[in-house]
Design a protein around this motif. Structure first.
Motif, mmCIF file in Angstrom:
data_model
loop_
_atom_site.group_PDB
_atom_site.id
_atom_site.type_symbol
_atom_site.label_atom_id
_atom_site.label_comp_id
_atom_site.label_asym_id
_atom_site.label_seq_id
_atom_site.Cartn_x
_atom_site.Cartn_y
_atom_site.Cartn_z
ATOM 1 N N GLU A 1 0.972 5.471 0.488
ATOM 2 C CA GLU A 1 0.418 6.735 0.822
ATOM 3 C C GLU A 1 1.189 7.785 0.775
ATOM 4 N N GLU A 2 1.191 8.882 1.107
ATOM 5 C CA GLU A 2 1.837 10.067 0.883
ATOM 6 C C GLU A 2 3.283 9.774 1.292
ATOM 7 N N THR B 1 5.170 7.103 1.638
ATOM 8 C CA THR B 1 5.357 6.044 2.514
ATOM 9 C C THR B 1 4.768 4.747 1.644
ATOM 10 N N CYS B 2 5.339 3.756 2.032
ATOM 11 C CA CYS B 2 5.046 2.379 1.517
ATOM 12 C C CYS B 2 4.619 1.268 2.694
ATOM 13 N N GLU B 3 3.532 0.677 2.662
ATOM 14 C CA GLU B 3 3.520 -0.184 3.479
ATOM 15 C C GLU B 3 3.451 -1.711 3.127
ATOM 16 N N LYS C 1 6.977 -0.464 7.260
ATOM 17 C CA LYS C 1 6.390 0.704 6.522
ATOM 18 C C LYS C 1 7.730 1.673 6.468
ATOM 19 N N LYS D 1 0.810 -1.134 -0.010
ATOM 20 C CA LYS D 1 -0.050 -0.131 -0.019
ATOM 21 C C LYS D 1 0.804 1.078 -0.069
ATOM 22 N N GLU E 1 9.491 5.040 4.694
ATOM 23 C CA GLU E 1 9.620 6.669 4.467
ATOM 24 C C GLU E 1 10.970 7.231 4.008
#
Length: 161
Positions: A54-55, A57-59, A123, A52, A125
């Motif tokens: 998001e701004e 970040t990757c998880e 996660k 996933k 960043e």
């Protein structure tokens, strides 16, 4: 090749314990995901990674299965390292322009707690994005929320051509 594989699987099924059969099923499920869901790599399918973005970040989350454990019955540190590196590398590649890719130059991991529970979640960043390198941090968590590991990585930015 197919006949050899069938024979190998039949031998494993006939002689394997319940734990062995469970592990074979887990691995085959990962291969099936690689093939049917067009996963980008075998390791992605085998570890059953859910990714996933998001701004900034990757998880990535994976299920914890006994096949991932070391002889202490906790997640092998190399598995944790692989998922951390994949989360950080995926994030680096996600934010690069077309025609460029990122490869791991350096990876530093601090293991904090044993990998136990149902899932492992990593996660990543971005810390720094330069023209030739990126520095990314990552954290790995167990399903109970406890931090398992902290990592930093440096990634070379390369031209794909």
């Amino acid at each position: 090749m197919k006949d050899d594989l069938r024979q190998l699987l039949e031998t494993c099924i006939e002689n394997g314990s319940e734990a062995d059969l469970n592990s074979i099923a887990y691995l085959l499920s990962g291969f099936k995901q690689k093939i049917s869901q067009n996963r980008s790599t075998y390791i992605d399918g085998i570890l059953q990674m859910e990714r996933k973005f998001e701004e900034n970040t990757c998880e990535i989350t994976i299920p914890i299965h006994p096949i991932l454990n070391n002889n202490l019955d906790i997640v092998h540190g190399g598995i944790t390292a692989t998922v951390l590196d994949t989360a950080m590398g995926s994030l680096a590649n996600y934010y690069l322009p077309k025609g460029f890719g990122a490869v791991t130059n350096q990876l530093n991991i601090h293991y904090i707690a044993p990998g136990i529970g149902e899932t492992l979640r990593c996660k990543a960043e971005i810390v720094h994005k330069g023209s030739k390198t990126m520095v990314i941090s990552g954290e790995a968590y167990r399903s109970d929320g406890k931090k398992m590991a902290y990592a930093t990585g440096t990634f070379f930015i390369i031209s794909k051509s």
